[in-house]
Every structure is written in structure tokens, then in C-alpha cells.
Write a protein that holds these residues in place. Structure first.
Motif, PDB file in Angstrom:
ATOM      1  N   LEU A  40       0.821  -1.281  -0.025  1.00 51.66           N
ATOM      2  CA  LEU A  40       0.025  -0.016   0.173  1.00 51.66           C
ATOM      3  C   LEU A  40       0.874   1.309   0.070  1.00 51.66           C
ATOM      4  O   LEU A  40       0.554   2.096  -0.740  1.00 51.66           O
ATOM      5  N   ARG A  41       2.019   1.237   0.933  1.00 53.89           N
ATOM      6  CA  ARG A  41       3.012   2.406   1.170  1.00 53.89           C
ATOM      7  C   ARG A  41       3.402   2.725  -0.382  1.00 53.89           C
ATOM      8  O   ARG A  41       3.556   3.947  -0.889  1.00 53.89           O
ATOM      9  N   ALA A  44       0.852   3.968  -2.860  1.00 50.19           N
ATOM     10  CA  ALA A  44       0.656   5.297  -2.504  1.00 50.19           C
ATOM     11  C   ALA A  44       1.458   6.304  -3.111  1.00 50.19           C
ATOM     12  O   ALA A  44       1.174   7.545  -3.534  1.00 50.19           O
ATOM     13  N   ARG A  77      -8.752  -3.253  -1.307  1.00 51.16           N
ATOM     14  CA  ARG A  77      -7.660  -1.940  -0.845  1.00 51.16           C
ATOM     15  C   ARG A  77      -7.025  -1.744  -1.923  1.00 51.16           C
ATOM     16  O   ARG A  77      -6.568  -0.593  -1.884  1.00 51.16           O
ATOM     17  N   LEU A  94      -4.563   2.375  -5.253  1.00 54.00           N
ATOM     18  CA  LEU A  94      -5.322   2.628  -4.059  1.00 54.00           C
ATOM     19  C   LEU A  94      -6.785   2.729  -4.298  1.00 54.00           C
ATOM     20  O   LEU A  94      -7.078   3.549  -4.841  1.00 54.00           O
ATOM     21  N   THR A  95      -7.733   1.878  -3.622  1.00 51.95           N
ATOM     22  CA  THR A  95      -8.829   2.579  -3.487  1.00 51.95           C
ATOM     23  C   THR A  95      -8.939   3.459  -2.231  1.00 51.95           C
ATOM     24  O   THR A  95      -8.032   3.524  -1.462  1.00 51.95           O
ATOM     25  N   ASP A  96     -10.262   4.134  -1.901  1.00 57.99           N
ATOM     26  CA  ASP A  96     -10.293   4.943  -0.834  1.00 57.99           C
ATOM     27  C   ASP A  96     -10.093   4.379   0.530  1.00 57.99           C
ATOM     28  O   ASP A  96      -9.635   4.647   1.369  1.00 57.99           O
ATOM     29  N   ARG A  99      -6.399   3.674   0.968  1.00 61.09           N
ATOM     30  CA  ARG A  99      -5.899   5.068   1.569  1.00 61.09           C
ATOM     31  C   ARG A  99      -6.284   5.168   2.951  1.00 61.09           C
ATOM     32  O   ARG A  99      -5.386   5.623   3.709  1.00 61.09           O
ATOM     33  N   GLN A 100      -7.470   4.819   3.192  1.00 62.07           N
ATOM     34  CA  GLN A 100      -7.800   5.276   4.652  1.00 62.07           C
ATOM     35  C   GLN A 100      -7.087   4.276   5.629  1.00 62.07           C
ATOM     36  O   GLN A 100      -6.564   4.635   6.568  1.00 62.07           O
ATOM     37  N   LEU A 102      -4.298   2.830   4.773  1.00 66.15           N
ATOM     38  CA  LEU A 102      -2.790   3.112   5.134  1.00 66.15           C
ATOM     39  C   LEU A 102      -2.580   4.148   6.100  1.00 66.15           C
ATOM     40  O   LEU A 102      -1.720   4.429   6.825  1.00 66.15           O
ATOM     41  N   ALA A 103      -3.558   5.411   6.003  1.00 67.91           N
ATOM     42  CA  ALA A 103      -3.419   6.660   6.866  1.00 67.91           C
ATOM     43  C   ALA A 103      -3.752   6.208   8.279  1.00 67.91           C
ATOM     44  O   ALA A 103      -2.836   6.675   9.292  1.00 67.91           O
ATOM     45  N   THR A 106      -0.273   4.305   9.319  1.00 74.99           N
ATOM     46  CA  THR A 106       1.130   4.619   9.279  1.00 74.99           C
ATOM     47  C   THR A 106       1.592   4.940  10.751  1.00 74.99           C
ATOM     48  O   THR A 106       2.946   4.880  10.989  1.00 74.99           O
TER      49      THR A 106
END
Length: 156
Positions: A40-41, A44, A77, A94-96, A99-100, A102-103, A106
């Protein structure tokens, strides 16, 4: 003189223990394995990428990478779309939800890195360590690409 075999052992054991600690915490708090977090990182940071790009970055086979992307896609994801520049490949984004996730994950990832590495070394040693490790990785990447060219393995 530095014992390179002992250095190798320390490096591998450190990597294993830190990886496992971060993986355990990400799974417990976010239901996200560290391997998926790394995917994911990477995605992104680039917006989109090919499975091949992920495989090269993570240093695993394209087949294993494709299966990992399949799992991320099934979990909602990431999504794959046709690559307009190459019909043989797709682009991963990424899908929304990705992204959520991953945020949310992190800060957990960063906290574990601080615990295991950042809080142990003084800033000047950490900077030297980061520079040295980067130099060694770059050398390994060059050697890997050279080996592939010598074997006649195509690069993308």
C-alpha cells in the motif's frame, strides 16, 4: 577487523525481529499484515504501478506479487485497471478504503520504527546507519540488475 559473518547474522536477525514486531502490531491494531502495508505504501507513493514494479521493489517474484495484489483487491484495498500503454499488464491503484487504512496504520508503523530503531540510536548514528544501509542496498540492486542482464532476463 570486523567479522562480516557476525555482521550478517546481526543484520538478518535484526530485520527478522523488527519485521515480526511491526507485523504483529499492524495485524493486531489494523488487521493489516506488514507485507500488505508495504505494498500500500509503495502504491500510494506512485499513484499507480504495475505488478512487475511492485515485485522489483519488494524483491519477490511476479507470481507472488500478483497473488498478494489479488488478496489486496479482494479486500477492497486496491483495484486493477487496464494499462493504456501495455495491454499485457494492468495498473494497480489504491481504493479509498486502501488510502484510509494506510493513513490509519502509518502512525503505528512509525511508532514501531521509533521504538526499535529511532529511540536506540543517537541522531548522528542513525543518519550514518541510514546512509550506509542505503549504499549497501543500492549495490545489491545494481548487482541484481547486472545478474539479470547477464542471464538474458528481460527488464521492464
Amino acid at each position: 577487523m570486523t567479522d562480516l559473518a557476525a555482521l550478517f547474522t546481526d543484520l538478518v536477525r535484526l530485520e527478522t525481529r523488527v519485521y515480526n514486531a511491526i507485523d504483529t502490531r499492524l495485524r493486531a491494531e489494523h488487521e493489516l499484515p506488514l507485507g500488505q502495508y508495504e505494498f500500500l505504501r509503495y502504491i500510494a507513493a506512485r499513484g499507480t504501478c504495475r505488478v512487475y514494479d511492485l515485485a522489483q521493489e519488494i524483491a519477490i517474484t511476479v507470481g507472488a506479487t500478483s497473488k498478494a495484489v489479488d488478496r489486496l483487491e479482494a479486500a477492497g484495498r486496491v483495484r486493477r485497471t487496464a494499462n493504456p500503454d501495455d495491454r499485457r499488464s494492468s495498473l494497480v491503484a489504491l481504493t479509498d478504503a486502501g488510502r484510509q487504512l494506510l493513513a490509519a496504520a502509518t502512525p503505528t508503523f512509525n511508532a514501531e520504527l521509533t521504538t526499535w530503531i529511532g529511540s536506540v540510536l543517537p541522531a548522528s548514528s542513525l543518519e550514518t546507519f541510514a546512509t550506509t544501509l542505503s549504499m549497501l542496498r543500492q549495490r545489491a540492486e545494481v548487482d541484481h540488475r547486472t545478474d539479470r542482464l547477464e542471464r538474458g532476463t528481460p527488464q521492464a
